[in-house]
Design a protein around this motif. Sequence first.
Motif, short mmCIF file in Angstrom:
data_model
loop_
_atom_site.label_atom_id
_atom_site.label_comp_id
_atom_site.label_asym_id
_atom_site.label_seq_id
_atom_site.Cartn_x
_atom_site.Cartn_y
_atom_site.Cartn_z
N UNK A 31 0.84 -1.20 0.00
CA UNK A 31 0.00 0.00 0.00
C UNK A 31 0.88 1.25 0.00
N UNK A 32 1.88 1.27 0.86
CA UNK A 32 2.75 2.44 0.97
C UNK A 32 3.54 2.67 -0.31
N UNK A 33 4.04 1.59 -0.91
CA UNK A 33 4.83 1.73 -2.13
C UNK A 33 3.97 2.24 -3.29
N UNK A 34 2.75 1.76 -3.38
CA UNK A 34 1.86 2.21 -4.45
C UNK A 34 1.46 3.66 -4.23
N UNK A 35 1.17 4.04 -2.99
CA UNK A 35 0.78 5.42 -2.70
C UNK A 35 1.87 6.40 -3.13
N UNK A 36 3.12 6.00 -3.02
CA UNK A 36 4.24 6.90 -3.36
C UNK A 36 4.26 7.26 -4.84
N UNK A 37 3.75 6.37 -5.70
CA UNK A 37 3.86 6.63 -7.15
C UNK A 37 2.61 7.30 -7.72
N UNK A 38 1.56 7.45 -6.92
CA UNK A 38 0.33 8.07 -7.41
C UNK A 38 0.44 9.58 -7.28
N UNK A 87 -11.15 8.88 -14.00
CA UNK A 87 -10.80 10.25 -13.63
C UNK A 87 -9.30 10.49 -13.50
N UNK A 88 -8.95 11.75 -13.67
CA UNK A 88 -7.58 12.20 -13.47
C UNK A 88 -7.45 12.73 -12.05
N UNK A 89 -6.41 12.35 -11.35
CA UNK A 89 -6.20 12.82 -9.99
C UNK A 89 -5.79 14.30 -10.03
N UNK A 90 -6.49 15.11 -9.24
CA UNK A 90 -6.24 16.54 -9.22
C UNK A 90 -5.15 16.95 -8.26
N UNK A 91 -4.80 18.22 -8.33
CA UNK A 91 -3.80 18.77 -7.42
C UNK A 91 -4.32 18.86 -5.99
N UNK A 92 -5.63 19.02 -5.84
CA UNK A 92 -6.29 19.00 -4.52
C UNK A 92 -7.33 17.90 -4.58
N UNK A 93 -6.94 16.69 -4.18
CA UNK A 93 -7.81 15.55 -4.43
C UNK A 93 -7.64 14.51 -3.33
N UNK A 94 -8.44 13.45 -3.45
CA UNK A 94 -8.44 12.37 -2.47
C UNK A 94 -8.51 11.05 -3.21
N UNK A 95 -7.83 10.03 -2.68
CA UNK A 95 -7.89 8.71 -3.32
C UNK A 95 -7.65 7.64 -2.27
N UNK A 114 -5.60 8.60 0.96
CA UNK A 114 -4.53 9.58 0.85
C UNK A 114 -5.07 10.84 0.18
N UNK A 115 -4.36 11.93 0.33
CA UNK A 115 -4.76 13.18 -0.29
C UNK A 115 -3.59 13.81 -1.03
#
Length: 220
Positions: A31-38, A87-95, A114-115
């Motif tokens: 989870x942590x490794x994937x979050x780093x690349x998003x 959707x495209x992840x925005x600069x101010x977003x949540x996932x 994460x945000x």
Amino acid sequence: MSTVLSGKEAVGERFVLESMRHAQQLTWKAVDEIAKVIKPGMLESEAQAQGKQILAQLGMDRIWHPLLIRFGANTLKTFKQRSDGDPVLGEEDIFFIDMGVVWQGHEGDAGATFTTGADPQMIACAAAAKELFVRVEALWREGVCGTELYRYAADQAQAMGWKLNLDIKGHRVSDFPHAIYRGGDLGDFEGRPNAGVWILEIQIAHPELPYGAFYEDLLI
């Protein structure tokens, strides 16, 4: 240490509690490794593709439930619902990231939100899902039954200013595949849940805005 359980908590002959803990640790690493690349600008589908590559690199046995990565309004979707569009992840977003992965024959399952940016309400939403998990987990350690855990979760969510999605009520895990044991949902389990075989899931929605947050982990 092996564990012998029966009924809705039945496990296979290979089940070892410490192997469940090992699977939990590796799943959180993933989870942590994937979050780093998003990153902002990435499509939801691109994040999922990169996530699968990372899981393969980490040496998983297999995926036992599809890797889910939800952006923006799709954070309101349950596991069984398809995302709306790509959707495209925005600069101010949540996932959020939700994964079920087998490691050494045992099922890991973890998820977190994460945000991007500094939107205070999104940050608060992500933090609230984890805080609610922590509160319910603490109650579980007192020996409370599964049905009471989710009654408490709903009450706590409301007190915190969020809405709990009670269509998501936790589930079984064990040595792969847990599905043959038909354990049902944690929120419908009237017994005292044993350690190492149940996933506590928390999914909340913002009371007014079109997004939510998710957090899950093994009760152990």
